[in-house]
Design a protein around this motif. Structure first.
Motif, PDB file in Angstrom:
ATOM      1  N   TYR A  35      25.782  38.696  44.031  1.00 55.56           N
ATOM      2  CA  TYR A  35      26.921  38.924  43.161  1.00 55.56           C
ATOM      3  C   TYR A  35      27.050  37.769  42.180  1.00 55.56           C
ATOM      4  O   TYR A  35      26.633  36.630  42.460  1.00 55.56           O
ATOM      5  CB  TYR A  35      28.228  38.995  43.972  1.00 55.56           C
ATOM      6  N   GLN A  41      37.138  35.454  36.894  1.00 53.62           N
ATOM      7  CA  GLN A  41      36.930  36.892  37.040  1.00 53.62           C
ATOM      8  C   GLN A  41      36.672  37.285  38.487  1.00 53.62           C
ATOM      9  O   GLN A  41      36.599  36.437  39.379  1.00 53.62           O
ATOM     10  CB  GLN A  41      35.736  37.323  36.170  1.00 53.62           C
ATOM     11  N   SER A  42      36.529  38.579  38.694  1.00 57.15           N
ATOM     12  CA  SER A  42      36.184  39.107  40.004  1.00 57.15           C
ATOM     13  C   SER A  42      34.668  39.069  40.203  1.00 57.15           C
ATOM     14  O   SER A  42      33.932  38.553  39.365  1.00 57.15           O
ATOM     15  CB  SER A  42      36.711  40.523  40.127  1.00 57.15           C
ATOM     16  N   LEU A  43      34.217  39.609  41.298  1.00 60.69           N
ATOM     17  CA  LEU A  43      32.791  39.642  41.600  1.00 60.69           C
ATOM     18  C   LEU A  43      32.156  40.886  41.033  1.00 60.69           C
ATOM     19  O   LEU A  43      32.724  41.988  41.116  1.00 60.69           O
ATOM     20  CB  LEU A  43      32.570  39.642  43.118  1.00 60.69           C
TER      21      LEU A  43
ATOM     22  N   PHE B  88      41.120  40.026  46.779  1.00 60.86           N
ATOM     23  CA  PHE B  88      40.293  41.074  46.195  1.00 60.86           C
ATOM     24  C   PHE B  88      40.149  42.236  47.170  1.00 60.86           C
ATOM     25  O   PHE B  88      39.938  42.018  48.373  1.00 60.86           O
ATOM     26  CB  PHE B  88      38.881  40.543  45.887  1.00 60.86           C
ATOM     27  N   PHE B  98      33.979  45.359  43.835  1.00 63.20           N
ATOM     28  CA  PHE B  98      35.212  44.597  43.948  1.00 63.20           C
ATOM     29  C   PHE B  98      36.232  44.986  42.894  1.00 63.20           C
ATOM     30  O   PHE B  98      35.888  45.370  41.765  1.00 63.20           O
ATOM     31  CB  PHE B  98      34.902  43.096  43.833  1.00 63.20           C
ATOM     32  N   GLY B  99      37.503  44.856  43.269  1.00 59.93           N
ATOM     33  CA  GLY B  99      38.588  45.031  42.326  1.00 59.93           C
ATOM     34  C   GLY B  99      38.737  43.789  41.466  1.00 59.93           C
ATOM     35  O   GLY B  99      38.073  42.768  41.686  1.00 59.93           O
ATOM     36  N   THR B 100      39.614  43.878  40.513  1.00 59.98           N
ATOM     37  CA  THR B 100      39.802  42.801  39.540  1.00 59.98           C
ATOM     38  C   THR B 100      40.539  41.598  40.127  1.00 59.98           C
ATOM     39  O   THR B 100      40.495  40.516  39.560  1.00 59.98           O
ATOM     40  CB  THR B 100      40.576  43.318  38.326  1.00 59.98           C
ATOM     41  N   GLY B 101      41.208  41.776  41.251  1.00 61.80           N
ATOM     42  CA  GLY B 101      41.820  40.655  41.944  1.00 61.80           C
ATOM     43  C   GLY B 101      43.272  40.414  41.587  1.00 61.80           C
ATOM     44  O   GLY B 101      43.728  40.746  40.487  1.00 61.80           O
ATOM     45  N   ARG B 103      46.014  37.162  41.735  1.00 62.92           N
ATOM     46  CA  ARG B 103      46.226  35.721  41.997  1.00 62.92           C
ATOM     47  C   ARG B 103      47.632  35.549  42.529  1.00 62.92           C
ATOM     48  O   ARG B 103      48.607  35.784  41.831  1.00 62.92           O
ATOM     49  CB  ARG B 103      46.027  34.914  40.715  1.00 62.92           C
TER      50      ARG B 103
END
Lengths: 115, 108
Positions: A35, A41-43, B88, B98-101, B103
């Motif tokens: 990944y 950002q996300s993975l 996530f 994965f989702g965008t997360g 915080r």
């Protein structure tokens, strides 16, 4: 759960060079993945590392840029080739635990900065 | 984009309050996973909910899943400052997207 290590943990590289990241697992696993996580950002999944055959790449990722090796069931490498500053990211390997626990475990990541 | 969506993108709450994060995904799944990441470090697996489950609890965590709506949620009850991290969701079969997360910041 599997114990996963990555080398190097971080590196600073010059534009145009290549870096190979190693991922070692303490047990044999069928499925390993790579990944990328860009800053903030996300993975994003780069590819599935297949033992004994070519890696399977996700849309937007190509073998020439991210060649992957998987010589056995406990080890894989990802090379980031001809790097540019846009390649600055954290690169993580992960393993799938199998159908019983159905979970993906991650290595600590390699933080790459390209100047 | 291969990613799922999470909301909110950022959440700031007081210690002791509950935090809820929502996740939507795009493809058929075997399960929905939740991970925590502290300050760009490695991911810690929190909890998994399978496609045939609707709700699951583990300690202060409660997760839900609605496969008809392709969505799920993570609730952290009685939050602590140590819960400050990015969270996530990850959806899929053996290969996870994965989702965008979200915080999360928990203020002491």
């Amino acid at each position: 759960s599997a114990v996963i290590s990555q080398k190097p943990s971080r590196d600073i590289c010059q534009r145009g060079t290549s870096l190979t990241i190693q991922c070692q697992v303490d047990s044999q696993v069928t499925m390993m993945f790579w990944y990328r996580q860009q800053p903030g950002q996300s993975l994003t999944l780069i590819a599935t590392a297949n033992q004994g055959s070519e890696a399977t790449y996700e849309s937007g990722f190509v073998i020439d840029k991210f060649p992957i090796s998987r010589p056995n069931l406990t080890f894989s490498t990802l090379t980031v080739s001809n790097m540019s500053p846009e390649d600055s990211s954290i690169y993580l390997c992960s393993v799938y635990s199998g159908a019983r626990t159905d979970t993906q475990y991650f290595g600590p990541g390699t933080r790459l900065t390209v100047l | 984009s291969q990613q799922g969506e999470e909301d909110p993108q950022a959440l700031s709450i007081q210690e002791g309050e509950n935090a809820t994060m929502n996740c939507s995904y795009k493809t058929s799944i075997n399960n929905l996973q939740w991970y925590r990441q502290n300050s760009g470090r490695g991911l810690v697996h929190l909890i998994l909910i399978r496609s045939n489950e609707r709700e699951k609890h583990s300690g202060r965590l409660r997760v839900t899943l609605d496969t008809s709506k392709k969505s799920g949620s993570l609730l952290i009850t009685a939050s602590r400052a140590a819960d400050t991290a990015s969270y996530f969701c990850a959806s899929g079969t053996y290969k996870y997207i994965f989702g965008t997360g979200t915080r999360l910041k928990v203020l002491a």
